[in-house]
Design a protein around this motif. Structure first.
Motif, mmCIF file in Angstrom:
data_model
loop_
_atom_site.group_PDB
_atom_site.id
_atom_site.type_symbol
_atom_site.label_atom_id
_atom_site.label_comp_id
_atom_site.label_asym_id
_atom_site.label_seq_id
_atom_site.Cartn_x
_atom_site.Cartn_y
_atom_site.Cartn_z
ATOM 1 N N UNK A 1 0.821 -1.209 0.000
ATOM 2 C CA UNK A 1 0.000 0.000 0.000
ATOM 3 C C UNK A 1 0.860 1.266 0.000
ATOM 4 N N UNK A 2 1.987 1.229 0.719
ATOM 5 C CA UNK A 2 2.906 2.376 0.690
ATOM 6 C C UNK A 2 3.414 2.616 -0.727
ATOM 7 N N UNK A 3 3.771 1.546 -1.422
ATOM 8 C CA UNK A 3 4.240 1.677 -2.800
ATOM 9 C C UNK A 3 3.121 2.196 -3.697
ATOM 10 N N UNK A 4 1.918 1.683 -3.474
ATOM 11 C CA UNK A 4 0.797 2.077 -4.327
ATOM 12 C C UNK A 4 0.480 3.561 -4.199
ATOM 13 N N UNK A 5 0.753 4.151 -3.036
ATOM 14 C CA UNK A 5 0.492 5.574 -2.859
ATOM 15 C C UNK A 5 1.253 6.414 -3.883
ATOM 16 N N UNK A 6 2.408 5.924 -4.338
ATOM 17 C CA UNK A 6 3.166 6.616 -5.381
ATOM 18 C C UNK A 6 2.827 6.064 -6.756
ATOM 19 N N UNK A 7 2.747 4.736 -6.843
ATOM 20 C CA UNK A 7 2.564 4.086 -8.135
ATOM 21 C C UNK A 7 1.219 4.415 -8.767
ATOM 22 N N UNK A 8 0.201 4.696 -7.952
ATOM 23 C CA UNK A 8 -1.124 4.974 -8.502
ATOM 24 C C UNK A 8 -1.098 6.193 -9.421
ATOM 25 N N UNK B 1 10.566 1.768 -6.584
ATOM 26 C CA UNK B 1 9.612 0.695 -6.314
ATOM 27 C C UNK B 1 8.339 0.873 -7.147
ATOM 28 N N UNK B 2 7.898 2.108 -7.309
ATOM 29 C CA UNK B 2 6.685 2.370 -8.087
ATOM 30 C C UNK B 2 6.888 1.999 -9.552
ATOM 31 N N UNK B 3 8.057 2.307 -10.104
ATOM 32 C CA UNK B 3 8.330 1.953 -11.501
ATOM 33 C C UNK B 3 8.323 0.439 -11.676
ATOM 34 N N UNK B 4 8.934 -0.270 -10.724
ATOM 35 C CA UNK B 4 8.928 -1.732 -10.780
ATOM 36 C C UNK B 4 7.488 -2.251 -10.761
ATOM 37 N N UNK B 5 6.658 -1.684 -9.903
ATOM 38 C CA UNK B 5 5.260 -2.105 -9.804
ATOM 39 C C UNK B 5 4.514 -1.848 -11.106
ATOM 40 N N UNK B 6 4.721 -0.673 -11.689
ATOM 41 C CA UNK B 6 4.030 -0.325 -12.934
ATOM 42 C C UNK B 6 4.465 -1.255 -14.066
ATOM 43 N N UNK B 7 5.747 -1.594 -14.116
ATOM 44 C CA UNK B 7 6.248 -2.502 -15.151
ATOM 45 C C UNK B 7 5.670 -3.902 -14.960
ATOM 46 N N UNK B 8 5.670 -4.404 -13.724
ATOM 47 C CA UNK B 8 5.130 -5.741 -13.466
ATOM 48 C C UNK B 8 3.636 -5.785 -13.757
ATOM 49 N N UNK C 1 -1.388 -2.178 -11.845
ATOM 50 C CA UNK C 1 -0.552 -1.536 -10.830
ATOM 51 C C UNK C 1 -1.039 -1.873 -9.424
ATOM 52 N N UNK C 2 -2.346 -1.868 -9.227
ATOM 53 C CA UNK C 2 -2.903 -2.201 -7.913
ATOM 54 C C UNK C 2 -2.533 -3.628 -7.516
ATOM 55 N N UNK C 3 -2.693 -4.570 -8.434
ATOM 56 C CA UNK C 3 -2.386 -5.973 -8.132
ATOM 57 C C UNK C 3 -0.889 -6.153 -7.908
ATOM 58 N N UNK C 4 -0.085 -5.531 -8.749
ATOM 59 C CA UNK C 4 1.368 -5.664 -8.625
ATOM 60 C C UNK C 4 1.885 -5.063 -7.321
ATOM 61 N N UNK C 5 1.210 -4.048 -6.795
ATOM 62 C CA UNK C 5 1.620 -3.465 -5.510
ATOM 63 C C UNK C 5 1.549 -4.507 -4.403
ATOM 64 N N UNK C 6 0.455 -5.254 -4.382
ATOM 65 C CA UNK C 6 0.343 -6.339 -3.403
ATOM 66 C C UNK C 6 1.440 -7.374 -3.613
ATOM 67 N N UNK C 7 1.656 -7.768 -4.854
ATOM 68 C CA UNK C 7 2.626 -8.824 -5.152
ATOM 69 C C UNK C 7 4.025 -8.406 -4.724
ATOM 70 N N UNK C 8 4.420 -7.181 -5.082
ATOM 71 C CA UNK C 8 5.766 -6.704 -4.757
ATOM 72 C C UNK C 8 5.927 -6.558 -3.245
ATOM 73 N N UNK C 9 4.925 -6.001 -2.572
ATOM 74 C CA UNK C 9 5.005 -5.845 -1.122
ATOM 75 C C UNK C 9 5.147 -7.178 -0.413
ATOM 76 N N UNK C 10 4.349 -8.162 -0.798
ATOM 77 C CA UNK C 10 4.426 -9.483 -0.178
ATOM 78 C C UNK C 10 5.748 -10.168 -0.498
ATOM 79 N N UNK C 11 6.208 -10.030 -1.736
ATOM 80 C CA UNK C 11 7.482 -10.654 -2.125
ATOM 81 C C UNK C 11 8.632 -10.105 -1.299
ATOM 82 N N UNK C 12 8.667 -8.797 -1.151
ATOM 83 C CA UNK C 12 9.772 -8.199 -0.397
ATOM 84 C C UNK C 12 9.706 -8.563 1.076
ATOM 85 N N UNK C 13 8.509 -8.565 1.644
ATOM 86 C CA UNK C 13 8.376 -8.905 3.065
ATOM 87 C C UNK C 13 8.802 -10.344 3.329
ATOM 88 N N UNK C 14 8.375 -11.275 2.483
ATOM 89 C CA UNK C 14 8.740 -12.680 2.666
ATOM 90 C C UNK C 14 10.233 -12.873 2.444
#
Length: 333
Positions: free
Chosen positions: A51-58, A264-271, A280-293
């Motif tokens: 969600x933090x990433x999405x605040x910029x990526x949106x 991070x936002x550019x990575x999300x937009x590309x994914x 972008x919304x879906x990728x934000x979740x994916x990237x956030x979960x991937x990094x946390x794990x």
């Protein structure tokens, strides 16, 4: 829901299948390695980071998807929103609740006005010159960062006190969490839904999408298409400003935060797929979960903090190998 999937192309239906498989794999790996409590804590951190990433990526996705402008100054709008909001919060002398509200309003208004001026004075002459847009926005990001440093100094700002109703704590999976983290997640979800409704269920959204598809026809109907394009840029910049001030009570403000979140936002937009707001919304979740794990796995087994950052880049590479246009981007002919 069935009609939604029926309208999707085979490639995008496959993307949904891959997303489901990947998220299931993340949950299974987390449960197997960290246990129920550890997995719950890790996945919560992942959703929060997403969600933090999405605040910029949106805003970045919105501007690129509708205007075909890759705005490298988007991170600087977040930076300006954070510092302007912080200054207003610190100066108005009101209660915490009213100061926080004033900070949000000032951050959104200032960055929105900046977006209008930049689109009108700098971007508008370059809509048909994409390389010049990239160079311009990249240089603009450097200039805005320098102006913020000169105006507010190089010192980092400590996290602000959130309003009292967001200042509590709760226990989740055996760990104490702040209520403000839930607010950030709720804000990100609200932005996802709000912008989607704006673009797809309102008259102004229909005008925006029509103006992007056929500007001359919309202009012939008596609608000022240039003003519509400016409005899109204003919304994108204001979203970043809102994200900036929303982040400050969570982690404070630093001069590096704009570039950190922009990458991070550019990575999300590309994914997610260039030009796809839903992607972008879906990728934000994916990237956030991937990094946390990846961070948790690194701490538990490898003692290699760089693994977390590398995991996101590896994810982007794999997605582009499987789906060159991103998960839900405009398909390459």
């Amino acid at each position: 829901m069935g009609s939604y999937f029926a309208r999707l192309s085979p490639a995008h239906r496959r993307s949904w299948g891959l997303v489901g498989i990947y998220l299931a794999a993340i949950v299974i790996i987390s449960l197997a390695d960290f246990g129920i409590n550890g997995a719950g804590q890790t996945l919560f951190r992942g959703v929060l980071l997403g969600m933090l990433i999405f605040l910029v990526a949106s805003g970045l996705s919105l501007i690129f998807g509708l205007l075909d402008v890759l705005n490298f100054a988007q991170g600087s709008f977040l930076l300006v929103g954070a510092y302007v909001g912080y200054q207003v919060y610190d100066s108005v002398g009101l209660s915490v609740e009213l100061s926080f509200l004033a900070a949000i309003i000032s951050a959104v208004v200032v960055t929105g006005l900046m977006g209008a001026v930049i689109e009108w004075g700098l971007i508008r002459p370059l809509y048909k010159r994409p390389v010049f847009q990239i160079v311009l926005t990249f240089g603009l990001a450097a200039v805005l960062g320098d102006l913020v440093e000169r105006a507010y100094g190089p010192q980092a700002r400590q996290p602000l006190a959130p309003p009292s109703f967001l200042d509590g704590t709760f226990t989740l999976f055996g760990q104490t969490q702040s209520v403000y983290r839930l607010f950030i997640i709720a804000l990100g979800l609200a932005m996802m839904v709000g912008v989607f409704i704006l673009l797809n269920r309102t008259r102004i959204g229909i005008i925006i999408r029509a103006g992007v598809q056929d500007a001359e026809m919309v202009q012939a109907l008596g609608i000022n298409v240039r003003l519509v394009f400016t409005l899109v840029f204003v919304i994108g910049a204001a979203l970043a400003g809102l994200g900036g001030i929303a982040i400050v009570p969570y982690q404070g403000a630093t001069l590096e935060m704009g570039q950190q979140f922009l990458i991070l936002a550019i990575v999300v937009v590309v994914i997610g797929g260039m030009g796809s707001y839903e992607g972008t919304a879906i990728a934000s979740f994916i990237v956030g979960l991937t990094r946390a794990v990846a961070e948790q796995l690194s701490l538990a087994h490898f003692d290699a903090p760089v693994m977390a950052e590398t995991s996101i880049l590896l994810l982007m590479i794999v997605v582009l190998l499987v789906q060159p246009s991103g998960l839900f981007g405009r398909e390459v002919e």
